[in-house]
Design a protein around this motif. Sequence first.
Motif, PDB file in Angstrom:
ATOM      1  N   LEU A  15      -5.350   5.400   8.340  1.00  0.00           N
ATOM      2  CA  LEU A  15      -5.880   4.336   7.494  1.00  0.00           C
ATOM      3  C   LEU A  15      -6.330   4.865   6.142  1.00  0.00           C
ATOM      4  O   LEU A  15      -6.282   4.147   5.132  1.00  0.00           O
ATOM      5  CB  LEU A  15      -7.050   3.641   8.199  1.00  0.00           C
ATOM      6  CG  LEU A  15      -6.702   2.893   9.499  1.00  0.00           C
ATOM      7  CD1 LEU A  15      -7.952   2.247  10.083  1.00  0.00           C
ATOM      8  CD2 LEU A  15      -5.615   1.851   9.280  1.00  0.00           C
ATOM      9  N   GLU A  16      -6.753   6.111   6.099  1.00  0.00           N
ATOM     10  CA  GLU A  16      -7.203   6.709   4.841  1.00  0.00           C
ATOM     11  C   GLU A  16      -6.080   6.870   3.822  1.00  0.00           C
ATOM     12  O   GLU A  16      -6.331   7.045   2.623  1.00  0.00           O
ATOM     13  CB  GLU A  16      -7.835   8.075   5.111  1.00  0.00           C
ATOM     14  CG  GLU A  16      -9.217   7.978   5.757  1.00  0.00           C
ATOM     15  CD  GLU A  16      -9.727   9.330   6.232  1.00  0.00           C
ATOM     16  OE1 GLU A  16      -9.000  10.338   6.028  1.00  0.00           O
ATOM     17  OE2 GLU A  16     -10.821   9.376   6.816  1.00  0.00           O
TER      18      GLU A  16
ATOM     19  N   PHE B 285      -2.136   0.921   4.928  1.00  0.00           N
ATOM     20  CA  PHE B 285      -2.324  -0.157   5.896  1.00  0.00           C
ATOM     21  C   PHE B 285      -3.622  -0.919   5.607  1.00  0.00           C
ATOM     22  O   PHE B 285      -4.556  -0.924   6.436  1.00  0.00           O
ATOM     23  CB  PHE B 285      -2.367   0.417   7.317  1.00  0.00           C
ATOM     24  CG  PHE B 285      -1.248   1.376   7.622  1.00  0.00           C
ATOM     25  CD1 PHE B 285       0.026   0.904   7.895  1.00  0.00           C
ATOM     26  CD2 PHE B 285      -1.468   2.751   7.623  1.00  0.00           C
ATOM     27  CE1 PHE B 285       1.066   1.778   8.177  1.00  0.00           C
ATOM     28  CE2 PHE B 285      -0.441   3.637   7.907  1.00  0.00           C
ATOM     29  CZ  PHE B 285       0.841   3.153   8.173  1.00  0.00           C
ATOM     30  N   PRO B 286      -3.726  -1.604   4.467  1.00  0.00           N
ATOM     31  CA  PRO B 286      -4.986  -2.265   4.103  1.00  0.00           C
ATOM     32  C   PRO B 286      -5.389  -3.398   5.045  1.00  0.00           C
ATOM     33  O   PRO B 286      -6.571  -3.561   5.362  1.00  0.00           O
ATOM     34  CB  PRO B 286      -4.710  -2.786   2.696  1.00  0.00           C
ATOM     35  CG  PRO B 286      -3.216  -2.863   2.585  1.00  0.00           C
ATOM     36  CD  PRO B 286      -2.706  -1.735   3.414  1.00  0.00           C
ATOM     37  N   ALA B 287      -4.434  -4.199   5.488  1.00  0.00           N
ATOM     38  CA  ALA B 287      -4.763  -5.302   6.392  1.00  0.00           C
ATOM     39  C   ALA B 287      -5.249  -4.763   7.734  1.00  0.00           C
ATOM     40  O   ALA B 287      -6.234  -5.258   8.306  1.00  0.00           O
ATOM     41  CB  ALA B 287      -3.552  -6.215   6.583  1.00  0.00           C
ATOM     42  N   LEU B 288      -4.575  -3.755   8.228  1.00  0.00           N
ATOM     43  CA  LEU B 288      -4.976  -3.142   9.497  1.00  0.00           C
ATOM     44  C   LEU B 288      -6.340  -2.469   9.360  1.00  0.00           C
ATOM     45  O   LEU B 288      -7.179  -2.534  10.265  1.00  0.00           O
ATOM     46  CB  LEU B 288      -3.921  -2.127   9.938  1.00  0.00           C
ATOM     47  CG  LEU B 288      -4.150  -1.439  11.286  1.00  0.00           C
ATOM     48  CD1 LEU B 288      -4.257  -2.475  12.392  1.00  0.00           C
ATOM     49  CD2 LEU B 288      -3.025  -0.450  11.578  1.00  0.00           C
ATOM     50  N   SER B 289      -6.573  -1.840   8.230  1.00  0.00           N
ATOM     51  CA  SER B 289      -7.861  -1.183   7.987  1.00  0.00           C
ATOM     52  C   SER B 289      -8.999  -2.206   8.001  1.00  0.00           C
ATOM     53  O   SER B 289     -10.069  -1.967   8.581  1.00  0.00           O
ATOM     54  CB  SER B 289      -7.827  -0.458   6.649  1.00  0.00           C
ATOM     55  OG  SER B 289      -9.053   0.200   6.408  1.00  0.00           O
ATOM     56  N   LYS B 290      -8.772  -3.351   7.385  1.00  0.00           N
ATOM     57  CA  LYS B 290      -9.794  -4.401   7.376  1.00  0.00           C
ATOM     58  C   LYS B 290     -10.086  -4.885   8.789  1.00  0.00           C
ATOM     59  O   LYS B 290     -11.248  -5.129   9.161  1.00  0.00           O
ATOM     60  CB  LYS B 290      -9.327  -5.563   6.500  1.00  0.00           C
ATOM     61  CG  LYS B 290     -10.376  -6.649   6.324  1.00  0.00           C
ATOM     62  CD  LYS B 290      -9.904  -7.714   5.350  1.00  0.00           C
ATOM     63  CE  LYS B 290     -10.983  -8.782   5.147  1.00  0.00           C
ATOM     64  NZ  LYS B 290     -10.543  -9.813   4.185  1.00  0.00           N
ATOM     65  N   LEU B 291      -9.043  -5.004   9.584  1.00  0.00           N
ATOM     66  CA  LEU B 291      -9.219  -5.433  10.971  1.00  0.00           C
ATOM     67  C   LEU B 291     -10.042  -4.412  11.757  1.00  0.00           C
ATOM     68  O   LEU B 291     -10.975  -4.771  12.485  1.00  0.00           O
ATOM     69  CB  LEU B 291      -7.853  -5.623  11.637  1.00  0.00           C
ATOM     70  CG  LEU B 291      -7.875  -5.870  13.149  1.00  0.00           C
ATOM     71  CD1 LEU B 291      -8.541  -7.202  13.455  1.00  0.00           C
ATOM     72  CD2 LEU B 291      -6.467  -5.819  13.735  1.00  0.00           C
ATOM     73  N   VAL B 292      -9.707  -3.139  11.600  1.00  0.00           N
ATOM     74  CA  VAL B 292     -10.381  -2.086  12.368  1.00  0.00           C
ATOM     75  C   VAL B 292     -11.861  -1.995  12.008  1.00  0.00           C
ATOM     76  O   VAL B 292     -12.736  -1.878  12.879  1.00  0.00           O
ATOM     77  CB  VAL B 292      -9.678  -0.733  12.151  1.00  0.00           C
ATOM     78  CG1 VAL B 292     -10.510   0.408  12.730  1.00  0.00           C
ATOM     79  CG2 VAL B 292      -8.284  -0.758  12.777  1.00  0.00           C
ATOM     80  N   TYR B 293     -12.170  -2.078  10.711  1.00  0.00           N
ATOM     81  CA  TYR B 293     -13.553  -1.849  10.279  1.00  0.00           C
ATOM     82  C   TYR B 293     -14.395  -3.123  10.201  1.00  0.00           C
ATOM     83  O   TYR B 293     -15.620  -3.064  10.319  1.00  0.00           O
ATOM     84  CB  TYR B 293     -13.542  -1.140   8.913  1.00  0.00           C
ATOM     85  CG  TYR B 293     -13.023   0.273   9.002  1.00  0.00           C
ATOM     86  CD1 TYR B 293     -13.700   1.234   9.737  1.00  0.00           C
ATOM     87  CD2 TYR B 293     -11.838   0.646   8.364  1.00  0.00           C
ATOM     88  CE1 TYR B 293     -13.216   2.537   9.837  1.00  0.00           C
ATOM     89  CE2 TYR B 293     -11.348   1.943   8.459  1.00  0.00           C
ATOM     90  CZ  TYR B 293     -12.042   2.885   9.199  1.00  0.00           C
ATOM     91  OH  TYR B 293     -11.560   4.162   9.296  1.00  0.00           O
TER      92      TYR B 293
END
Length: 240
Positions: A186-187, A191-199
């Motif tokens: 994610l860093e 994967f910005p959409a996935l990163s938003k989901l995870v955090y």
Amino acid sequence: MTVWDRPEPPTRPAPLDRERIVAAALALADEGGLSEVSLRKVAARLDAGPMRLYGYIATKEELFDLMLDEVYAEILPADPPGDWREALRLHAHRTRQAALRHEWLADLLGGRPALGPNGLAVAESTLSALDGLTDVDTAMRAVETVSAYFTGAIRREIANLRAERETGLSTHEWQRASGPRLAKMLETGRFPALSKLVYDGTDIEADESFAVGLDWVLDAVAAKIAPEAKETKETEEPRR
């Protein structure tokens, strides 16, 4: 001729019938999955020769049909709701509960229509709740849409349960163990959409996830049925 239409052979020295055969097969499947079910293993559990079973069941597929119909008896509600939405919701939840008791059920859901007496009774129960609200084709699409949702949701949930047993890690433990690898990916910013989901996303339990998703599907079905139900009612009402 289906297995339900074919008569059982006459009673022989050792008691044997389809009911006992299916019960033994269910026990094997509950213990180790469908891969553990064979006519040879069922016969061994019943202390009978494998060839004796062929008088009652011709193939393993017939045995699966009988097993599935036995579980449909657990799914069939004793007192079906009159409201179509509650009837389809109850059907979805009872199917999920049955699959959690018999995980192998997830492997048989979504196939050809069940033709056993209990399977047909379940189909009648769900379709009859929509009777008079819309045409038969729309009613069938409604039932199929809800069925497609809960079949996929159940299969995913059972797959997760199997993975937990195989790895020895719960879903949360697996997430923690996989965290460093996921964080590194994610860093990269790819994967910005996935990163938003995870955090930022909310982690909900399986029961709530299933219920919320089911309500969304039922809302969509209601939006399709409501205009047609209104039109049908107006057509049937006598003019004054």
